[in-house]
Design a protein around this motif. Structure first.
Motif, PDB file in Angstrom:
ATOM      1  N   PRO A   1       1.787  -3.629   7.533  1.00 43.57           N
ATOM      2  CA  PRO A   1       3.080  -3.813   6.856  1.00 43.57           C
ATOM      3  C   PRO A   1       3.579  -2.598   6.065  1.00 43.57           C
ATOM      4  O   PRO A   1       4.780  -2.475   5.840  1.00 43.57           O
ATOM      5  CB  PRO A   1       2.812  -4.980   5.894  1.00 43.57           C
ATOM      6  CG  PRO A   1       1.343  -4.937   5.638  1.00 43.57           C
ATOM      7  CD  PRO A   1       0.706  -4.347   6.854  1.00 43.57           C
TER       8      PRO A   1
ATOM      9  N   ALA B   1      -4.064  -2.428   9.764  1.00 41.75           N
ATOM     10  CA  ALA B   1      -4.688  -1.254  10.394  1.00 41.75           C
ATOM     11  C   ALA B   1      -4.609   0.004   9.541  1.00 41.75           C
ATOM     12  O   ALA B   1      -5.196   1.033   9.899  1.00 41.75           O
ATOM     13  CB  ALA B   1      -4.054  -1.003  11.760  1.00 41.75           C
ATOM     14  N   GLY B   2      -3.875  -0.056   8.442  1.00 42.65           N
ATOM     15  CA  GLY B   2      -3.865   1.058   7.500  1.00 42.65           C
ATOM     16  C   GLY B   2      -3.364   2.339   8.131  1.00 42.65           C
ATOM     17  O   GLY B   2      -2.271   2.394   8.703  1.00 42.65           O
TER      18      GLY B   2
ATOM     19  N   GLY C   1       4.281  -5.253  10.613  1.00 39.23           N
ATOM     20  CA  GLY C   1       4.175  -6.706  10.535  1.00 39.23           C
ATOM     21  C   GLY C   1       3.185  -7.148   9.481  1.00 39.23           C
ATOM     22  O   GLY C   1       2.418  -6.349   8.939  1.00 39.23           O
TER      23      GLY C   1
ATOM     24  N   MET D   1       1.558   3.755   5.042  1.00 39.44           N
ATOM     25  CA  MET D   1       0.263   3.745   5.747  1.00 39.44           C
ATOM     26  C   MET D   1       0.491   3.939   7.248  1.00 39.44           C
ATOM     27  O   MET D   1      -0.180   4.733   7.908  1.00 39.44           O
ATOM     28  CB  MET D   1      -0.464   2.412   5.508  1.00 39.44           C
ATOM     29  CG  MET D   1      -0.857   2.134   4.071  1.00 39.44           C
ATOM     30  SD  MET D   1      -2.142   3.242   3.439  1.00 39.44           S
ATOM     31  CE  MET D   1      -3.633   2.409   3.961  1.00 39.44           C
TER      32      MET D   1
ATOM     33  N   TYR E   1       0.819  -1.215   0.000  1.00 40.42           N
ATOM     34  CA  TYR E   1       0.000   0.000   0.000  1.00 40.42           C
ATOM     35  C   TYR E   1       0.853   1.265   0.000  1.00 40.42           C
ATOM     36  O   TYR E   1       0.295   2.367   0.058  1.00 40.42           O
ATOM     37  CB  TYR E   1      -0.924   0.010   1.224  1.00 40.42           C
ATOM     38  CG  TYR E   1      -2.294  -0.560   0.947  1.00 40.42           C
ATOM     39  CD1 TYR E   1      -2.454  -1.899   0.594  1.00 40.42           C
ATOM     40  CD2 TYR E   1      -3.441   0.221   1.035  1.00 40.42           C
ATOM     41  CE1 TYR E   1      -3.710  -2.428   0.351  1.00 40.42           C
ATOM     42  CE2 TYR E   1      -4.708  -0.302   0.789  1.00 40.42           C
ATOM     43  CZ  TYR E   1      -4.834  -1.619   0.455  1.00 40.42           C
ATOM     44  OH  TYR E   1      -6.076  -2.144   0.211  1.00 40.42           O
TER      45      TYR E   1
ATOM     46  N   PHE F   1     -12.654  -3.505   6.845  1.00 41.07           N
ATOM     47  CA  PHE F   1     -12.602  -2.881   5.525  1.00 41.07           C
ATOM     48  C   PHE F   1     -11.720  -3.669   4.538  1.00 41.07           C
ATOM     49  O   PHE F   1     -10.762  -3.137   3.977  1.00 41.07           O
ATOM     50  CB  PHE F   1     -12.125  -1.427   5.670  1.00 41.07           C
ATOM     51  CG  PHE F   1     -12.565  -0.519   4.557  1.00 41.07           C
ATOM     52  CD1 PHE F   1     -13.681  -0.817   3.793  1.00 41.07           C
ATOM     53  CD2 PHE F   1     -11.869   0.650   4.283  1.00 41.07           C
ATOM     54  CE1 PHE F   1     -14.091   0.027   2.780  1.00 41.07           C
ATOM     55  CE2 PHE F   1     -12.262   1.499   3.263  1.00 41.07           C
ATOM     56  CZ  PHE F   1     -13.379   1.177   2.510  1.00 41.07           C
TER      57      PHE F   1
ATOM     58  N   ARG G   1      -7.646   4.471  10.844  1.00 40.69           N
ATOM     59  CA  ARG G   1      -9.013   5.006  10.795  1.00 40.69           C
ATOM     60  C   ARG G   1      -9.881   4.383  11.898  1.00 40.69           C
ATOM     61  O   ARG G   1     -10.497   5.110  12.689  1.00 40.69           O
ATOM     62  CB  ARG G   1      -9.601   4.693   9.406  1.00 40.69           C
ATOM     63  CG  ARG G   1     -10.868   5.380   9.038  1.00 40.69           C
ATOM     64  CD  ARG G   1     -11.320   4.908   7.659  1.00 40.69           C
ATOM     65  NE  ARG G   1     -11.505   3.453   7.600  1.00 40.69           N
ATOM     66  CZ  ARG G   1     -12.579   2.814   8.052  1.00 40.69           C
ATOM     67  NH1 ARG G   1     -13.585   3.494   8.558  1.00 40.69           N
ATOM     68  NH2 ARG G   1     -12.655   1.495   7.977  1.00 40.69           N
ATOM     69  N   VAL G   2      -9.913   3.044  11.968  1.00 41.73           N
ATOM     70  CA  VAL G   2     -10.730   2.358  12.977  1.00 41.73           C
ATOM     71  C   VAL G   2     -10.014   2.371  14.332  1.00 41.73           C
ATOM     72  O   VAL G   2     -10.624   2.649  15.374  1.00 41.73           O
ATOM     73  CB  VAL G   2     -11.018   0.904  12.538  1.00 41.73           C
ATOM     74  CG1 VAL G   2     -11.792   0.158  13.618  1.00 41.73           C
ATOM     75  CG2 VAL G   2     -11.795   0.899  11.223  1.00 41.73           C
TER      76      VAL G   2
ATOM     77  N   TYR H   1      -5.427   6.692  -0.683  1.00 38.93           N
ATOM     78  CA  TYR H   1      -6.269   6.099   0.361  1.00 38.93           C
ATOM     79  C   TYR H   1      -6.747   7.171   1.346  1.00 38.93           C
ATOM     80  O   TYR H   1      -7.911   7.195   1.755  1.00 38.93           O
ATOM     81  CB  TYR H   1      -5.478   5.011   1.096  1.00 38.93           C
ATOM     82  CG  TYR H   1      -6.335   4.138   1.954  1.00 38.93           C
ATOM     83  CD1 TYR H   1      -6.927   2.993   1.436  1.00 38.93           C
ATOM     84  CD2 TYR H   1      -6.590   4.457   3.286  1.00 38.93           C
ATOM     85  CE1 TYR H   1      -7.739   2.194   2.221  1.00 38.93           C
ATOM     86  CE2 TYR H   1      -7.396   3.672   4.071  1.00 38.93           C
ATOM     87  CZ  TYR H   1      -7.969   2.535   3.533  1.00 38.93           C
ATOM     88  OH  TYR H   1      -8.781   1.751   4.313  1.00 38.93           O
TER      89      TYR H   1
ATOM     90  N   HIS I   1      -6.342  -9.178   0.973  1.00 43.97           N
ATOM     91  CA  HIS I   1      -4.936  -9.213   0.538  1.00 43.97           C
ATOM     92  C   HIS I   1      -4.272 -10.530   0.887  1.00 43.97           C
ATOM     93  O   HIS I   1      -3.048 -10.648   0.836  1.00 43.97           O
ATOM     94  CB  HIS I   1      -4.184  -8.017   1.115  1.00 43.97           C
ATOM     95  CG  HIS I   1      -4.792  -6.731   0.663  1.00 43.97           C
ATOM     96  ND1 HIS I   1      -4.770  -6.348  -0.662  1.00 43.97           N
ATOM     97  CD2 HIS I   1      -5.517  -5.795   1.313  1.00 43.97           C
ATOM     98  CE1 HIS I   1      -5.438  -5.210  -0.797  1.00 43.97           C
ATOM     99  NE2 HIS I   1      -5.912  -4.857   0.379  1.00 43.97           N
TER     100      HIS I   1
HETATM  101  C1  LIG Z   1      -8.318  -1.584   2.709  1.00 43.42           C
HETATM  102  S1  LIG Z   1      -7.006  -1.229   3.813  1.00 43.42           S
HETATM  103  C2  LIG Z   1      -7.863  -1.240   5.372  1.00 43.42           C
HETATM  104  C3  LIG Z   1      -7.178  -0.367   6.398  1.00 43.42           C
HETATM  105  C4  LIG Z   1      -7.908  -0.214   7.732  1.00 43.42           C
HETATM  106  N1  LIG Z   1      -8.227  -1.497   8.321  1.00 43.42           N
HETATM  107  C5  LIG Z   1      -9.178   0.605   7.568  1.00 43.42           C
HETATM  108  O1  LIG Z   1     -10.245   0.068   7.878  1.00 43.42           O
HETATM  109  O2  LIG Z   1      -9.115   1.760   7.158  1.00 43.42           O
HETATM  110  C6  LIG Z   1      -6.126  -2.777   3.867  1.00 43.42           C
HETATM  111  C7  LIG Z   1      -4.864  -2.740   4.698  1.00 43.42           C
HETATM  112  O3  LIG Z   1      -4.343  -4.066   4.818  1.00 43.42           O
HETATM  113  C8  LIG Z   1      -2.937  -3.985   4.754  1.00 43.42           C
HETATM  114  N2  LIG Z   1      -2.368  -5.290   4.370  1.00 43.42           N
HETATM  115  C9  LIG Z   1      -2.173  -5.773   3.109  1.00 43.42           C
HETATM  116  N3  LIG Z   1      -1.561  -6.969   3.172  1.00 43.42           N
HETATM  117  C10 LIG Z   1      -1.372  -7.241   4.490  1.00 43.42           C
HETATM  118  C11 LIG Z   1      -0.768  -8.309   5.206  1.00 43.42           C
HETATM  119  N4  LIG Z   1      -0.274  -9.372   4.561  1.00 43.42           N
HETATM  120  N5  LIG Z   1      -0.725  -8.252   6.550  1.00 43.42           N
HETATM  121  C12 LIG Z   1      -1.256  -7.183   7.218  1.00 43.42           C
HETATM  122  N6  LIG Z   1      -1.834  -6.140   6.597  1.00 43.42           N
HETATM  123  C13 LIG Z   1      -1.893  -6.168   5.251  1.00 43.42           C
HETATM  124  C14 LIG Z   1      -2.657  -2.892   3.737  1.00 43.42           C
HETATM  125  O4  LIG Z   1      -1.328  -2.401   3.831  1.00 43.42           O
HETATM  126  C15 LIG Z   1      -3.739  -1.883   4.077  1.00 43.42           C
HETATM  127  O5  LIG Z   1      -3.291  -0.932   5.003  1.00 43.42           O
END
Ligand SMILES: C[S@@+](CC[C@H](N)C(=O)[O-])C[C@H]1O[C@@H](n2cnc3c(N)ncnc32)[C@H](O)[C@@H]1O
Length: 239
Positions: free
Chosen positions: A61, A40-41, A83, A65, A3, A101, A44-45, A10, A106
Motif C-alpha cells: 500500500p 512486499a515493502g 493495494g 515503499m 510506511y 517479516f 527485499r524478498v 527502512y 499491521h
Molecule cells: C516490516 S515491512 C515488511 C516488508 C517486506 N515484506 C520485507 O520482508 O522486507 C511491512 C510492510 O507491510 C506493509 N503493510 C502495512 N499495512 C498493510 C496492509 N494493510 N496491507 C498490505 N501491506 C501492508 C507496509 O507498508 C510495509 O511495507
C-alpha cells in the motif's frame, strides 16, 4: 499506519537483512509461482525469489515503499500492485501466498485480521500454502530505554520500545540523527506501530478460515520455544 515516512529508514535498516530469504525461496521452488507477497515493502524478498526465476506479485500500500521496490526489481518477472491486504481481489489463485517479516503485525483489529485472512483463503489454490513470520511476543523487553540500533552511513539510529499489553501493541519509537558538516544535528522521529500475535491466537485465526497452521521457531525448522525471536508459520487449506 503508513510506511511512507519510514521508507528511507527502512532501506537503511533492512536492505541487508537476509535471514528469511532461503526459507521463502525454498517454499517458492517447492510450490511454484506465481507467488503472492502481501506487504512486499521494498521488494527485499520478492526480488530474491524473482531472481531465482519465480514470478512474484507484490501487494504493497505504501507508495514510497513501492517506488523503491519497483526501482530495485526493474527487469525481473514481477508485478507490483498498489493495494491493501484487508481488501484485495486479484482475479486468480496462487500456489503460495507469503507475508514475510512481520507484515501481518499491521492488522490491528480482529476485523482487519479476518478480512485479510479471507482474502488469503480466496486467493490460495487447493492445497496452496500461506507462509509468514512474526515477532515472538514472549521476548518483548520494553523497558523504555533509548538504545543505539546502529550507524548507517551518516545516520545514527536510536530506538525506544513501548509495550501496551492490554492492546497487544508494540510501539517502536525511532530517533534518526545526522550531523551536518557545520556540526548541526538534524533529528527525525518515526514510530512503528505493531500489533503482536500470540501462538494459539494465530492457530485459531487460521483454523477459523479453514487453514491448518504449522509453527516453527526459526527458518530452518527449529522447534518453537519461548526464547526464539520469531514464529514461522506455514498453513495449508484444509477445507
Ligand atoms: C516490516 S515491512 C515488511 C516488508 C517486506 N515484506 C520485507 O520482508 O522486507 C511491512 C510492510 O507491510 C506493509 N503493510 C502495512 N499495512 C498493510 C496492509 N494493510 N496491507 C498490505 N501491506 C501492508 C507496509 O507498508 C510495509 O511495507
Amino acid at each position: 499506519m503508513s510506511y511512507d515516512e519510514l521508507a528511507d529508514l527502512y532501506a537503511l535498516q533492512y536492505e541487508n537483512y537476509a535471514d528469511d530469504l532461503d526459507f521463502y525461496a525454498r517454499l517458492a521452488e517447492r510450490h511454484g509461482g506465481p507467488v503472492l507477497e502481501l506487504g512486499a515493502g521494498q521488494g527485499r524478498v520478492a526480488a530474491h525469489l524473482a531472481r531465482r526465476g519465480v514470478e512474484v506479485w507484490a501487494l504493497e500500500p505504501s507508495a514510497a515503499m513501492r517506488a523503491r521496490g519497483e526501482a530495485a526489481t526493474r527487469g525481473l518477472a514481477m508485478r507490483w500492485i498498489a493495494g491493501d491486504m484487508r481488501d484485495f481481489e486479484l482475479g486468480r489463485r496462487f500456489p503460495l501466498v507469503i507475508a514475510p517479516f512481520n507484515a501481518l503485525m499491521h492488522l490491528y483489529t480482529l476485523a482487519d485480521q479476518n478480512a485479510a485472512l479471507a482474502g488469503v483463503a480466496r486467493h490460495l489454490e487447493a492445497g496452496g500454502v500461506f507462509a509468514f513470520d512474526l515477532y515472538n511476543p514472549l521476548l518483548i523487553r520494553a523497558d523504555g530505554a533509548l538504545r543505539l540500533e546502529g550507524r548507517y552511513g551518516a545516520a545514527e539510529v536510536y530506538y525506544r520500545q513501548e509495550h501496551r499489553p492490554e492492546a497487544q501493541r508494540l510501539l517502536t519509537h525511532y530517533v534518526l540523527d545526522e550531523t551536518g558538516p557545520d556540526g548541526a544535528l538534524r533529528r527525525r522521529h518515526h514510530t512503528l506501530d505493531q500489533r503482536y500475535f500470540t501462538r494459539y491466537e494465530v492457530e485459531r485465526w487460521l483454523a477459523a478460515a479453514g487453514l491448518s497452521g504449522r509453527l516453527t521457531g526459526g527458518f530452518r525448522g527449529e522447534p518453537y520455544e519461548a526464547r526464539r525471536p520469531i514464529m514461522v508459520w506455514t498453513a495449508r487449506r484444509v477445507s
